[in-house]
Motif scaffolding. Sequence first.
Motif, short mmCIF file in Angstrom:
data_model
loop_
_atom_site.label_atom_id
_atom_site.label_comp_id
_atom_site.label_asym_id
_atom_site.label_seq_id
_atom_site.Cartn_x
_atom_site.Cartn_y
_atom_site.Cartn_z
N THR A 103 9.97 -22.46 -40.30
CA THR A 103 8.87 -23.08 -39.59
C THR A 103 8.48 -22.29 -38.35
N TRP A 104 7.26 -22.52 -37.88
CA TRP A 104 6.75 -21.83 -36.70
C TRP A 104 7.60 -22.16 -35.48
N GLY A 105 7.85 -23.44 -35.26
CA GLY A 105 8.60 -23.84 -34.08
C GLY A 105 10.03 -23.31 -34.08
N GLU A 106 10.68 -23.36 -35.24
CA GLU A 106 12.05 -22.87 -35.34
C GLU A 106 12.11 -21.37 -35.07
N CYS A 107 11.17 -20.63 -35.66
CA CYS A 107 11.17 -19.17 -35.49
C CYS A 107 10.83 -18.78 -34.06
N THR B 215 -4.28 -20.73 -25.89
CA THR B 215 -3.99 -20.47 -27.29
C THR B 215 -2.80 -19.52 -27.40
N GLY B 216 -2.11 -19.59 -28.53
CA GLY B 216 -0.92 -18.78 -28.73
C GLY B 216 -1.19 -17.39 -29.27
N GLU B 217 -2.45 -17.00 -29.36
CA GLU B 217 -2.76 -15.65 -29.84
C GLU B 217 -2.18 -14.60 -28.90
N LEU B 218 -2.32 -14.83 -27.60
CA LEU B 218 -1.74 -13.94 -26.60
C LEU B 218 -1.51 -14.77 -25.34
N MET B 219 -0.26 -15.12 -25.11
CA MET B 219 0.09 -16.01 -23.99
C MET B 219 1.38 -15.52 -23.35
N GLY C 167 1.77 -23.17 -36.75
CA GLY C 167 1.42 -22.78 -35.39
C GLY C 167 0.15 -23.38 -34.84
N ARG C 168 -0.76 -23.79 -35.72
CA ARG C 168 -2.03 -24.32 -35.24
C ARG C 168 -1.82 -25.62 -34.48
N ASN C 169 -2.35 -25.66 -33.29
CA ASN C 169 -2.21 -26.79 -32.35
C ASN C 169 -0.82 -26.89 -31.73
N ALA C 170 0.18 -26.23 -32.32
CA ALA C 170 1.50 -26.22 -31.69
C ALA C 170 1.45 -25.42 -30.39
N ASP C 171 0.58 -24.41 -30.33
CA ASP C 171 0.44 -23.66 -29.09
C ASP C 171 -0.17 -24.53 -27.99
N LEU C 172 -1.10 -25.42 -28.38
CA LEU C 172 -1.66 -26.35 -27.40
C LEU C 172 -0.60 -27.35 -26.95
N ARG D 22 -3.05 -30.05 -43.64
CA ARG D 22 -1.93 -30.98 -43.81
C ARG D 22 -0.83 -30.70 -42.79
N GLU D 23 -0.49 -29.43 -42.63
CA GLU D 23 0.63 -29.09 -41.77
C GLU D 23 0.26 -29.18 -40.28
N SER D 24 -1.04 -29.12 -39.97
CA SER D 24 -1.44 -29.24 -38.59
C SER D 24 -1.51 -30.69 -38.13
N LYS D 25 -1.43 -31.61 -39.08
CA LYS D 25 -1.55 -33.04 -38.73
C LYS D 25 -0.48 -33.44 -37.73
N ARG D 26 0.76 -32.99 -37.96
CA ARG D 26 1.83 -33.36 -37.05
C ARG D 26 1.57 -32.80 -35.65
N ASN D 27 1.12 -31.54 -35.59
CA ASN D 27 0.84 -30.92 -34.30
C ASN D 27 -0.32 -31.62 -33.61
N TYR D 28 -1.32 -32.02 -34.39
CA TYR D 28 -2.49 -32.72 -33.86
C TYR D 28 -2.07 -34.03 -33.20
#
Length: 346
Positions: free
Chosen positions: A190-194, A269-273, A291-296, A330-336
């Motif tokens: 997963t994005w968060g784990e990595c 945004t997590g593109e470059l932070m 990763g989508r919305n997880a950076d927010l 679907r996977e961004s729902k949790r982050n949203y």
Amino acid sequence: MTDAKPPAHLRPARAEQVAGGSGTGRDTAGGASAKTGAGAGAHVEAGKNATGVGTAGAHARLEPAAELGFSGDPGQHDDTDEAMLHAQRTWDGTLATNRLDALGVDQERRRMETKDVTVSVSLLVDGWPVDVRKSVQSVIDHTNAQVLALDLGNIEGSGDVLNELADRYPDRIAVWHVSELPHWRGGTATWGECRTKLLRLDEAEVHVLMETNIVLRGDALTPLVAAVVEGAVAAGWQGMEPVHEQQAVPDTQRPRDGAAGPGKVRALTGELMAVRRSAALGALPEDANYGRNADLELSLALHGELIVPEEPLPVVRLESHDVDPGYEERESKRNYDAVLHLLGTS
């Protein structure tokens, strides 16, 4: 590994907005602004080479008006239109030169402020080897930062590209390979784990999240790191103003609808932070699959100011990586949902 010792070169996070330098084109303080450069040596050098109105090192002229194309006569007798035009062009050129001088002084100040700050750029590599090569090479070419790369499954040989680059720049690049495929490609990583693993492997004071479809065309990191050194908790290429508004059918794009910046922003945004590593350790959403919305979510969980530099950064985005839009939604729902919760409690 602990963070018991405070970062050696970062100033404490502060409540005020990080102030960006602004130039008027005229140094009315007689060159005093050059003192903001890299110590006394930079001040002397700036004064030596300065040009324009009121800059250090200027000396009195017998006929200052004549040097600007005027006749030198207080009444401006016998002045022609051509002379006036020449004067205007000379004046415009002087202002432009002063702006460049101010920009150079500001850049040198930032370089000196950040030269002892340790910085690492972290990358999640999940395919697109051509983009990976361009992205990593741009960091090597334009910055002094270390590169930490986590390869997920060597998709399309992207892990092999990392190994080739690490062999070429062994002092700059560290690579870890795992067999798990990324969650957004049907695997278990997963994005968060990595991202959390990369954060904990890092020992730098400033941790930079960067995506592999981002390429630097110049030193885009120094302005971000300088903002963190000045007291911001994080600084990024692009800011967002998340929208706290729910719909009957959740729209995963909604939290990202409003671009924000430059200056102080609510989210990055997590593109470059670039973020203080010690602050990110407790804020990064480790349970985020995508990763989508997880950076927010990360941005909103940080305690301190988030900054987008005033000047545009030399950064380009390569063509978007193709991801199944239905899977992304679907996977961004949790982050949203997590972003909405943080917006409601902030």
